[in-house]
Design a protein around this motif. Structure first.
Motif, PDB file in Angstrom:
ATOM      1  N   VAL A 182       0.830  -1.460  -0.159  1.00 17.29           N
ATOM      2  CA  VAL A 182      -0.186  -0.101  -0.124  1.00 17.29           C
ATOM      3  C   VAL A 182       0.853   1.390  -0.011  1.00 17.29           C
ATOM      4  N   ALA A 183       0.342   2.379  -0.497  1.00 17.47           N
ATOM      5  CA  ALA A 183       0.892   3.791  -0.303  1.00 17.47           C
ATOM      6  C   ALA A 183       0.031   4.658   0.359  1.00 17.47           C
ATOM      7  N   LEU A 184       0.230   5.293   1.115  1.00 20.40           N
ATOM      8  CA  LEU A 184      -0.811   6.473   1.757  1.00 20.40           C
ATOM      9  C   LEU A 184      -0.512   7.805   1.139  1.00 20.40           C
ATOM     10  N   LEU A 185      -1.343   8.146   0.462  1.00 23.89           N
ATOM     11  CA  LEU A 185      -1.286   9.586  -0.026  1.00 23.89           C
ATOM     12  C   LEU A 185      -1.986  10.686   0.611  1.00 23.89           C
ATOM     13  N   ASP A 186      -1.321  12.071   0.940  1.00 25.32           N
ATOM     14  CA  ASP A 186      -2.098  13.024   1.574  1.00 25.32           C
ATOM     15  C   ASP A 186      -1.325  14.145   1.195  1.00 25.32           C
ATOM     16  N   ASP A 187      -2.229  15.285   0.709  1.00 22.24           N
ATOM     17  CA  ASP A 187      -1.608  16.366   0.149  1.00 22.24           C
ATOM     18  C   ASP A 187      -0.892  16.144  -1.116  1.00 22.24           C
ATOM     19  N   ARG A 188      -1.020  15.449  -1.873  1.00 24.97           N
ATOM     20  CA  ARG A 188      -0.323  15.059  -3.061  1.00 24.97           C
ATOM     21  C   ARG A 188       0.959  14.658  -2.657  1.00 24.97           C
ATOM     22  N   GLY A 215       4.418   0.649   1.528  1.00 31.38           N
ATOM     23  CA  GLY A 215       5.421  -0.482   1.892  1.00 31.38           C
ATOM     24  C   GLY A 215       4.420  -1.888   1.914  1.00 31.38           C
ATOM     25  N   ASN A 216       4.717  -2.935   2.488  1.00 28.03           N
ATOM     26  CA  ASN A 216       3.972  -4.130   2.976  1.00 28.03           C
ATOM     27  C   ASN A 216       3.088  -3.706   3.818  1.00 28.03           C
ATOM     28  N   ILE A 217       1.780  -4.089   3.722  1.00 32.02           N
ATOM     29  CA  ILE A 217       0.682  -3.733   4.633  1.00 32.02           C
ATOM     30  C   ILE A 217       0.857  -4.373   6.155  1.00 32.02           C
ATOM     31  N   HIS A 218       1.451  -5.536   6.102  1.00 28.05           N
ATOM     32  CA  HIS A 218       1.579  -6.137   7.638  1.00 28.05           C
ATOM     33  C   HIS A 218       3.029  -5.310   8.487  1.00 28.05           C
ATOM     34  N   SER A 219       3.797  -5.021   7.433  1.00 25.03           N
ATOM     35  CA  SER A 219       5.076  -4.334   8.059  1.00 25.03           C
ATOM     36  C   SER A 219       4.833  -3.043   8.566  1.00 25.03           C
ATOM     37  N   LEU A 220       3.902  -2.244   7.809  1.00 19.83           N
ATOM     38  CA  LEU A 220       3.381  -0.867   8.204  1.00 19.83           C
ATOM     39  C   LEU A 220       2.699  -0.930   9.307  1.00 19.83           C
ATOM     40  N   LEU A 221       1.675  -1.965   9.461  1.00 18.52           N
ATOM     41  CA  LEU A 221       1.211  -1.905  10.667  1.00 18.52           C
ATOM     42  C   LEU A 221       1.890  -2.203  11.884  1.00 18.52           C
ATOM     43  N   LYS A 222       2.874  -3.204  11.794  1.00 23.09           N
ATOM     44  CA  LYS A 222       3.783  -3.598  12.929  1.00 23.09           C
ATOM     45  C   LYS A 222       4.675  -2.463  12.928  1.00 23.09           C
ATOM     46  N   GLU A 223       5.018  -1.635  12.112  1.00 22.74           N
ATOM     47  CA  GLU A 223       5.990  -0.538  12.370  1.00 22.74           C
ATOM     48  C   GLU A 223       5.175   0.590  13.099  1.00 22.74           C
ATOM     49  N   HIS A 224       3.977   0.923  12.799  1.00 18.29           N
ATOM     50  CA  HIS A 224       3.323   1.819  13.239  1.00 18.29           C
ATOM     51  C   HIS A 224       2.527   1.518  14.593  1.00 18.29           C
ATOM     52  N   GLN A 225       2.617   0.316  14.918  1.00 22.53           N
ATOM     53  CA  GLN A 225       1.991  -0.274  16.008  1.00 22.53           C
ATOM     54  C   GLN A 225       0.397  -0.294  16.070  1.00 22.53           C
ATOM     55  N   GLU A 238      -6.936   2.321  11.267  1.00 25.28           N
ATOM     56  CA  GLU A 238      -6.289   3.050  12.631  1.00 25.28           C
ATOM     57  C   GLU A 238      -4.932   3.813  12.043  1.00 25.28           C
ATOM     58  N   LEU A 239      -4.098   2.694  11.098  1.00 19.97           N
ATOM     59  CA  LEU A 239      -2.873   3.570  10.654  1.00 19.97           C
ATOM     60  C   LEU A 239      -3.442   4.757  10.051  1.00 19.97           C
ATOM     61  N   PHE A 240      -4.344   4.710   9.041  1.00 19.71           N
ATOM     62  CA  PHE A 240      -4.837   5.820   8.237  1.00 19.71           C
ATOM     63  C   PHE A 240      -5.161   7.005   8.905  1.00 19.71           C
ATOM     64  N   ILE A 241      -5.680   6.901  10.004  1.00 13.85           N
ATOM     65  CA  ILE A 241      -6.347   8.059  10.906  1.00 13.85           C
ATOM     66  C   ILE A 241      -5.003   8.714  11.662  1.00 13.85           C
ATOM     67  N   ASP A 242      -4.394   7.805  12.049  1.00 16.60           N
ATOM     68  CA  ASP A 242      -2.881   8.140  12.736  1.00 16.60           C
ATOM     69  C   ASP A 242      -2.013   9.134  11.797  1.00 16.60           C
ATOM     70  N   LEU A 243      -1.986   8.775  10.474  1.00 15.05           N
ATOM     71  CA  LEU A 243      -1.282   9.316   9.698  1.00 15.05           C
ATOM     72  C   LEU A 243      -1.822  10.654   8.955  1.00 15.05           C
ATOM     73  N   THR A 244      -3.135  10.415   8.717  1.00 19.74           N
ATOM     74  CA  THR A 244      -3.685  11.623   8.131  1.00 19.74           C
ATOM     75  C   THR A 244      -4.653  12.469   8.963  1.00 19.74           C
ATOM     76  N   GLY A 245      -4.700  11.866  10.239  1.00 17.69           N
ATOM     77  CA  GLY A 245      -5.694  13.013  10.962  1.00 17.69           C
ATOM     78  C   GLY A 245      -7.295  12.800  10.918  1.00 17.69           C
ATOM     79  N   LYS A 246      -7.777  13.379  11.870  1.00 19.50           N
ATOM     80  CA  LYS A 246      -9.375  13.111  12.094  1.00 19.50           C
ATOM     81  C   LYS A 246     -10.165  14.242  11.539  1.00 19.50           C
TER      82      LYS A 246
END
Lengths: 251, 426
Positions: free
Chosen positions: A211-217, A223-233, A239-247
């Motif tokens: 996956v790639a998360l895009l925000d503000d262009r 990266g790999n979805i499982h690795s990213l979830l693990k990395e960001h806990q 949850e990862l999406f909200i954490d990185l892009t805000g509410k």
């Protein structure tokens, strides 16, 4: 040519801005999608997902940098590149006055297939996507789920090695969503690279490997979805999406 | 060719399933051509066959007013209805309404006496000019009271002028007759015989009406020959109601964008639409012309006579159809919604028709409008059709019109291409 063999899509340092809306612009954006991947491109509304997809499919042209599809520059080899990918837009981009067969016949011909190939693919696709019983009925009388399946069938009529999907399951019931996702997995197992956007993150978790998360262009993580979830806990992509892009609202 | 064939099949299928579009493209123009031709034909008959009812209130009891009424009857243009002496304007209006007359004429009291006095005065002056003794002093100031014409305001200016001209002609006849009689009596001291009087007054040069044609034939034009070609052009441009909307639907649904990602040039799509809808315009012309030829006689309307040069007719129809289709695609490309395409399309066609001379002949237009007519493709097509249908012209006679029509079409195509580019649709 090594790149052509490795990457389905290779985006190198691109710059792009709409002439009438320069604020919506990409600068020095890089992204590599390997052949055979199930790749998810996510981001809030207005993040630039559709624009990036339009750039990857050659609908828009970059100002600087390059985008190659299976080793071919999308802006320089339009006709060659066009045969290499299928596109399933978010809108029902077909003729509602026509039947599934008539739509597939037309789009098959425009995709470069001959009559025999078209007829063969029509039978295969209508059978797989459960549209055989309504093959000769006008699409405008179909439910949203059936229309989605017609939209998908048109995108894959020519067996493209790369398939772009812009929210292919929006507005459909659970059964249709399952059917579409299962079909996409079958396609991927047969070698088709999937590049997919959606706001259905739980669905995306079940489909995508990368996956790639895009925000503000900008790509804020990939990266790999499982690795990213693990990395960001986080336990889920949402949850990862909200954490990185805000509410905040992001329209 | 396979892609083009499949695309034409797609366009034909979409067209055949657009029931409203088909009704607008075929039923509406057919109704229009039948209704307008019938109305114009009945107007033509009103003036030429049925005669225009005219109500005459004769307040005079003398001979001259009776002669005037008789002269008006003999002109052949009027159906004379006499009403009792009516002095009140409102009563005349009522009488006009009651008797369904569009015109009323009031002959003033003492009309005959004053015509007689004026004639004696003029005759006296003539006698003096011959060197004979004539009476010019008496009644020298005799002026005939004016005739008053009342008319329904819906009567067109041109018809009113015709009526006025006819009345003046009748008046001149009465006054001339009276003057002639007086003069003859003054010279010969006996009454002028009726035979000689008629010979002197009625021995006029007759007028032959000859319709000018390119091949020298003498076919009199009628309402059908005028209307069928004109409204056929209008019908052809009506394809915008289906084609314009179809192009917009393609844009709005995203089909355009999807097509752009496919390995086929969109020129194939445009070419297909043009072939399909040019077929529609040819079919419209065929149907409307057939109705003119075979159905009109059963409706007591004059039959349509096709031009001698059928090849020129086909070429004109093809180029006109191509222009109409190009215009519809152009409007579809620039419109953002189907409502915009239909609304702008319908209004612009009516304007192009009005400016192009379909509603008012372009030769009757003045200044700016006359120049503007040259910008309307309908004008050039109408000129070509009229040359073929009314003047029995040949292809060489309409070459200039066809070149102008072709040029306008190419310009419309160029504008369409720029629009597609600008909107990133190709």
């Amino acid at each position: 040519m090594a790149i052509a063999e490795t990457y389905a899509v290779n985006i190198n340092d691109i710059e792009f801005g709409y002439p009438d809306n320069p604020e919506v612009s990409f600068t020095q954006l890089n992204l590599k999608i390997a052949k055979g991947e199930r790749f998810g491109l996510f981001g809030p509304n207005g993040a630039g997902k559709t624009t990036l997809m339009n750039l990857m499919t050659g609908l828009l042209k970059v100002n600087k940098g390059s985008i190659s599809l299976l080793g071919h520059d999308v802006n320089k080899h339009n006709n060659t590149v066009s045969k290499l990918f299928g596109f399933v837009p978010q809108d029902f981009s077909f003729y509602q006055e026509l039947s599934p067969v008539e739509n597939l016949e037309f789009f098959g011909a425009w995709s470069g297939l001959n009559k025999q190939q078209i007829n063969q693919r029509i039978d295969e696709l209508l059978d797989i996507l459960g549209l055989d019983d309504v093959r000769n009925k006008q699409v405008q009388k179909f439910s949203g789920g059936m229309k989605r399946r017609v939209n998908l069938a048109i995108g894959v009529i020519h067996n493209p090695p790369v398939l772009f999907l812009d929210e292919p399951t929006v507005g459909v019931d659970v059964q249709t969503r399952h059917a579409i996702i299962n079909y996409l997995k079958i396609l991927n197992e047969s070698g088709t690279t999937l590049i997919y956007t959606s706001h259905q993150l739980s669905e995306a978790e079940g489909l995508c490997e990368q996956v790639a998360l895009l925000d503000d262009r900008k790509i804020i993580t990939q990266g790999n979805i499982h690795s990213l979830l693990k990395e960001h806990q986080h336990n889920t992509l949402e949850e990862l999406f909200i954490d990185l892009t805000g509410k905040e609202y992001r329209d | 060719m396979f892609k083009l064939w499949i695309t034409i099949k797609k366009d034909v299928r979409i067209l055949l399933r657009d029931k409203v579009g088909i009704a607008l493209m075929f039923v509406m123009p057919i109704l229009l051509v039948i209704v307008v031709t019938s109305i114009q034909n009945s107007t033509f008959q009103l003036v030429n066959k049925n005669k225009l009812p005219i109500l005459i209130s004769n307040q005079d009891t003398g001979d001259a007013s009776k002669q005037l009424v008789s002269a008006l009857s003999k002109i052949g243009m009027f159906k004379v209805l006499l009403t009792p002496d009516t002095k009140n304007e409102a009563l005349i209006a009522d009488a006009m309404h009651n008797k369904d007359a569009m015109l009323g004429v009031v002959i003033p009291k003492d009309f005959s006496a004053k015509v007689s006095a004026k004639s004696k005065h003029v005759a006296g002056k003539a006698m003096n000019s011959f060197g004979l003794e004539g009476d010019t002093t008496k009644n020298a100031d005799a002026n005939i009271d004016p005739l008053t014409i009342y008319y329904n305001p819906i009567l067109q200016e041109s018809l009113r002028l015709s009526v006025k001209g006819a009345l003046q002609s009748a008046l001149q006849m009465v006054e001339s007759r009276e003057t002639l009689r007086t003069l003859y009596y003054s010279i010969n001291e006996k009454q002028l015989s009726e035979k000689l009087e008629n010979e002197m007054l009625n021995n006029r040069t007759t007028i032959n009406e000859v319709p000018v044609s390119k091949d020298g034939t003498r076919r009199t034009p009628n309402a059908t020959q005028h209307n069928v070609p004109a409204w056929t052009i209008f019908a052809m441009f009506f394809v915008i109601m289906s084609l314009g909307g179809s192009v917009v639907r393609e844009k709005v649904s995203g089909s355009f964008i999807r097509l752009k990602t496919l390995p086929t040039n969109y020129a194939v799509g445009l070419f297909s639409k043009q072939i399909t809808y040019m077929g529609v315009t040819m079919l419209q012309a065929l149907i409307i012309f057939s109705i003119g030829i075979w159905l009109f006689p059963f409706m007591n309307l004059p039959a349509l006579n096709l031009p001698a040069d059928i090849g020129a007719l086909v070429i004109t129809t093809l180029i006109c159809g191509w222009c109409a289709v190009s215009y519809a695609i152009c409007v579809g490309v620039f419109a953002d919604t189907q409502e915009q395409a239909n609304g702008f399309g319908a209004v612009s066609i009516v304007i192009l028709a009005a400016v192009g001379g379909l509603m008012v002949p372009s030769f009757a237009m003045q200044g700016t409008f006359k120049s503007a007519a040259n910008l309307s493709p309908m004008h050039w097509c109408l000129e070509a059709y009229y040359t073929l249908f009314l003047e029995n012209g040949k292809l060489k006679d309409i070459a200039g019109n066809l070149i102008a029509l072709f040029t306008i079409t190419v310009i419309i195509q160029a504008v369409t291409y720029l629009g597609l580019k600008r909107k990133n649709l190709i």
